[in-house]
Design a protein around this motif. Sequence first.
Motif, PDB file in Angstrom:
ATOM      1  N   CYS A  42       0.863  -1.177   0.000  1.00  0.00           N
ATOM      2  CA  CYS A  42       0.000   0.000   0.000  1.00  0.00           C
ATOM      3  C   CYS A  42       0.903   1.232   0.000  1.00  0.00           C
ATOM      4  O   CYS A  42       1.673   1.416   0.932  1.00  0.00           O
ATOM      5  CB  CYS A  42      -0.915   0.014   1.223  1.00  0.00           C
ATOM      6  SG  CYS A  42      -1.771   1.595   1.400  1.00  0.00           S
ATOM      7  N   HIS A  45       0.142   3.590   3.216  1.00  0.00           N
ATOM      8  CA  HIS A  45       0.545   3.105   4.541  1.00  0.00           C
ATOM      9  C   HIS A  45       1.924   2.460   4.525  1.00  0.00           C
ATOM     10  O   HIS A  45       2.421   2.053   5.569  1.00  0.00           O
ATOM     11  CB  HIS A  45      -0.500   2.128   5.075  1.00  0.00           C
ATOM     12  CG  HIS A  45      -1.838   2.777   5.289  1.00  0.00           C
ATOM     13  ND1 HIS A  45      -2.912   2.579   4.452  1.00  0.00           N
ATOM     14  CD2 HIS A  45      -2.238   3.673   6.222  1.00  0.00           C
ATOM     15  CE1 HIS A  45      -3.939   3.303   4.885  1.00  0.00           C
ATOM     16  NE2 HIS A  45      -3.550   3.975   5.944  1.00  0.00           N
ATOM     17  N   CYS A  70      -4.515   4.807  -0.759  1.00  0.00           N
ATOM     18  CA  CYS A  70      -4.534   3.577   0.027  1.00  0.00           C
ATOM     19  C   CYS A  70      -5.045   2.412  -0.820  1.00  0.00           C
ATOM     20  O   CYS A  70      -6.053   2.528  -1.505  1.00  0.00           O
ATOM     21  CB  CYS A  70      -5.427   3.755   1.244  1.00  0.00           C
ATOM     22  SG  CYS A  70      -5.586   2.252   2.211  1.00  0.00           S
ATOM     23  N   CYS A  71      -4.319   1.279  -0.756  1.00  0.00           N
ATOM     24  CA  CYS A  71      -4.706   0.071  -1.491  1.00  0.00           C
ATOM     25  C   CYS A  71      -5.059  -1.067  -0.547  1.00  0.00           C
ATOM     26  O   CYS A  71      -5.100  -2.221  -0.955  1.00  0.00           O
ATOM     27  CB  CYS A  71      -3.578  -0.380  -2.412  1.00  0.00           C
ATOM     28  SG  CYS A  71      -3.120   0.844  -3.619  1.00  0.00           S
ATOM     29  N   CYS A  72      -5.248  -0.783   0.743  1.00  0.00           N
ATOM     30  CA  CYS A  72      -5.589  -1.832   1.692  1.00  0.00           C
ATOM     31  C   CYS A  72      -6.988  -2.359   1.353  1.00  0.00           C
ATOM     32  O   CYS A  72      -7.856  -1.591   0.929  1.00  0.00           O
ATOM     33  CB  CYS A  72      -5.556  -1.297   3.115  1.00  0.00           C
ATOM     34  SG  CYS A  72      -3.938  -0.675   3.575  1.00  0.00           S
TER      35      CYS A  72
HETATM   36 ZN   LIG Z   1      -3.509   1.451   2.987  1.00  0.00          ZN
END
Ligand SMILES: [Zn+2]
Length: 184
Positions: A42, A45, A70-72
């Motif tokens: 991510c 983060h 964000c890629c969570c």
């Molecule tokens: Zn993230």
Amino acid sequence: MSRMPRTNGAVAVGDCLPVGVAAADVARLQRAPGGLEYAYRCPLHDADRVAPYTPAFARQFLTASADGLCCCVDEMPWSVRHGLARSRLLAWLLITLWLANLADLLLTLRAVAAGRATEANGVMSYFLHAGSLAAGVFKVGLVSAAVVLLWILRRRSVVLPATAALTLALVALVAYEALALLTA
Ligand SMILES: [Zn+2]
């Protein structure tokens, strides 16, 4: 604009999907007990994540990571989950802003030349007295610098709404000027 790699299912186990230019923006497809999964980082983060692989998730990851968002799993921004690339929207707004500024300049010069209006902006008034070429170079140069600056700062969340408001205001001004010219 960011490069958008192919994601239409043409990925194999072990494939790396490079996004943008940063080496950290790479997702790896790997085998898992339940099927395929995506191992990635991510960018917001700065943490390693694993998600079940689906073509939709791959598309969302590419959109979000290209914008540094964000890629969570389940935490991607609304715009990304709905397939809206913020950077693409911002690019169109900035192009519109630049063109509206040019239209504002031409309409103002025309109105001033016809003696129908005096430039209300003090700085622009000074440059108009120095000549319309100087006025044009100043105004276009200023807005071009602003457009470049907004593009550089595009990952900040305030830039998109601020650009949208600015573009809308300038387009409204141009529409008002055009209407005034037509009804004069
Ligand atoms: Zn993230």
